[in-house]
Design an enzyme around this catalytic site. Structure first.
Site, mmCIF file in Angstrom:
data_model
loop_
_atom_site.group_PDB
_atom_site.id
_atom_site.type_symbol
_atom_site.label_atom_id
_atom_site.label_comp_id
_atom_site.label_asym_id
_atom_site.label_seq_id
_atom_site.Cartn_x
_atom_site.Cartn_y
_atom_site.Cartn_z
ATOM 1 N N SER A 43 -3.912 42.272 69.271
ATOM 2 C CA SER A 43 -3.724 40.999 69.945
ATOM 3 C C SER A 43 -4.744 40.912 71.074
ATOM 4 C CB SER A 43 -2.328 40.909 70.558
ATOM 5 O OG SER A 43 -1.362 41.322 69.636
ATOM 6 N N ALA A 90 -2.057 45.524 71.870
ATOM 7 C CA ALA A 90 -1.335 45.012 73.032
ATOM 8 C C ALA A 90 -0.296 46.070 73.373
ATOM 9 C CB ALA A 90 -0.642 43.713 72.666
ATOM 10 N N HIS A 137 -0.454 38.022 63.020
ATOM 11 C CA HIS A 137 -1.234 39.106 62.417
ATOM 12 C C HIS A 137 -1.719 38.666 61.045
ATOM 13 C CE1 HIS A 137 -0.337 42.415 65.282
ATOM 14 N NE2 HIS A 137 0.751 41.686 65.511
ATOM 15 N N MET A 160 3.525 49.724 69.566
ATOM 16 C CA MET A 160 4.120 50.005 68.256
ATOM 17 C C MET A 160 3.072 50.288 67.176
ATOM 18 S SD MET A 160 6.888 46.902 68.404
ATOM 19 C CE MET A 160 7.739 46.518 69.956
ATOM 20 N N SER A 161 1.877 50.693 67.601
ATOM 21 C CA SER A 161 0.819 50.914 66.594
ATOM 22 C C SER A 161 -0.120 52.013 67.083
ATOM 23 C CB SER A 161 0.018 49.621 66.404
ATOM 24 O OG SER A 161 -0.650 49.271 67.602
ATOM 25 N N HIS A 175 7.681 38.312 72.203
ATOM 26 C CA HIS A 175 6.404 38.338 71.484
ATOM 27 C C HIS A 175 5.488 37.192 71.927
ATOM 28 C CE1 HIS A 175 3.744 39.558 68.310
ATOM 29 N NE2 HIS A 175 3.898 38.462 67.597
ATOM 30 N N ASN A 234 2.216 43.015 79.323
ATOM 31 C CA ASN A 234 3.454 42.851 80.107
ATOM 32 C C ASN A 234 3.797 44.191 80.726
ATOM 33 O OD1 ASN A 234 4.046 43.438 77.034
ATOM 34 N ND2 ASN A 234 5.746 44.332 78.191
ATOM 35 N N HIS A 272 2.362 47.592 60.561
ATOM 36 C CA HIS A 272 3.105 48.429 61.497
ATOM 37 C C HIS A 272 4.185 49.191 60.738
ATOM 38 C CE1 HIS A 272 1.422 45.092 63.798
ATOM 39 N NE2 HIS A 272 1.378 45.913 64.827
ATOM 40 N N TYR A 276 7.187 49.535 61.593
ATOM 41 C CA TYR A 276 8.467 48.803 61.604
ATOM 42 C C TYR A 276 8.593 47.762 60.493
ATOM 43 C CZ TYR A 276 5.830 45.209 64.187
ATOM 44 O OH TYR A 276 4.895 44.292 64.569
ATOM 45 N N GLU A 277 7.472 47.465 59.828
ATOM 46 C CA GLU A 277 7.554 46.503 58.722
ATOM 47 C C GLU A 277 8.197 47.133 57.487
ATOM 48 O OE1 GLU A 277 4.007 43.778 58.429
ATOM 49 O OE2 GLU A 277 3.304 45.089 60.016
HETATM 50 N N1 HPA Z 1 6.661 47.643 74.305
HETATM 51 C C1 HPA Z 1 6.245 47.939 73.065
HETATM 52 N N2 HPA Z 1 5.237 47.329 72.466
HETATM 53 C C2 HPA Z 1 4.598 46.363 73.157
HETATM 54 C C3 HPA Z 1 4.975 45.993 74.440
HETATM 55 C C4 HPA Z 1 6.082 46.671 75.064
HETATM 56 O O1 HPA Z 1 6.470 46.402 76.208
HETATM 57 N N3 HPA Z 1 4.132 44.988 74.835
HETATM 58 C C5 HPA Z 1 3.281 44.785 73.815
HETATM 59 N N4 HPA Z 1 3.555 45.602 72.791
#
Ligand code: HPA
Length: 273
Positions: free
Chosen positions: A31, A114, A62, A212-213, A248, A236, A84, A86-87
């Site tokens: 991202s 991200a 994505h 998560m990647s 998201h 964030n 990912h 989680y998919e």
């Molecule tokens: N946690 C996990 N994955 C993320 C986050 C987060 O705060 N921000 C962007 N991807």
């Protein structure tokens, strides 16, 4: 040959004829870098869905394609969209696109993503050069019969992120006035964001950012002896570190805000390697 190995070489056979020039640099567009491929010349596009046995992303925002092209006379292959864990794909499937880029010729891998900031000196919009990672919360993509043609059974992971590349990113940062920080990236399975207690734990374990990647991709690349650079866009502050609820949309919004700077950093990096 294992099933996964067969699938990998089968995928390679299907893309080989489409590649006009061998790529030397592979780039995973997280991202914030989604439009990076706009700056490539002489583009060739290969959709993931046209590659047999290939994992296809299901996440909004994505895409799912390789974009090959030239930048500063260097042959690049960029992944627009990654899959990912989680998919629901097995972890070795998640890293299949990385392995395929190596088979296509790439020797360097640039991973971007991200991430949530854990280090309290970070802000949304911080760019973090990844200097190490923690993958202990996701299964290793190297589990199963080792693919000897790719790498050794017990690969060393003491220097996953190339030291010269880390230094170069910092040099570019000071010369071009793009502020970057350094830090350790921790990968979770997702798809849920973390609890404040988990973030406290990850911080105590030495993580500066969470996502998560990426780390599993870097591990698969290191197994194949690629040189790796990684940059996280802190979209964030992680759970419990700010009053804002995580979602998201917010992640995508901050990533878009920082994309010009992020693009400049990566372009300059490619120019100098
Ligand atoms: N946690 C996990 N994955 C993320 C986050 C987060 O705060 N921000 C962007 N991807």
């Amino acid at each position: 040959m294992t099933k996964h190995e067969k699938e990998l070489y089968n995928a390679y056979d299907s893309v080989e004829s489409k590649i006009k020039t061998k790529p030397s640099i592979a780039l995973v567009l997280g991202s914030g870098l989604g439009d990076f491929a706009d700056c490539l010349e002489d583009k060739t596009i290969i959709e993931y869905k046209d590659i047999p046995g290939f994992p296809v992303s299901t996440v909004s925002g994505h895409d799912g394609k390789y974009i090959l092209g030239k930048l500063y006379d260097k042959q690049i292959i960029a992944m627009k969209g990654r899959v990912h864990f989680y998919e629901g794909y097995p972890i070795e499937k998640v890293v299949m696109p990385i392995r395929l880029m190596k088979l296509m010729g790439a020797k360097t891998l640039i991973v971007t993503n991200a991430a949530g900031g854990i280090n309290k000196s970070f802000n949304p919009g911080t760019l973090m050069v990844i200097n190490d990672h923690i993958t202990s919360f996701v299964p290793s993509p190297l589990i199963g019969t080792n693919i000897e043609s790719l790498g050794t059974r017990f690969p060393d992971m003491s220097n996953v992120y190339d030291e010269d590349y880390i230094k170069l990113l910092h040099d570019i940062s000071s010369e071009c006035g793009i502020e970057v920080k350094d830090g350790v990236y921790l990968q979770t399975t997702g798809p849920n964001y973390e609890t404040p207690a988990e973030i406290k734990m990850f911080g105590a374990l030495g993580a500066d950012a969470v996502g998560m990647s990426t780390a599993c991709e870097a591990m698969a690349a290191k197994h194949m002896d690629m040189r790796i650079a990684g940059v996280s866009c802190i979209t964030n502050m992680a759970a419990g570190l700010s009053a804002t609820k995580l979602n998201h949309e917010e992640v995508k919004k901050t990533a878009d805000m920082i994309s010009d700077k992020f693009t400049k950093l990566i372009k300059e990096f490619i120019k100098r390697i």
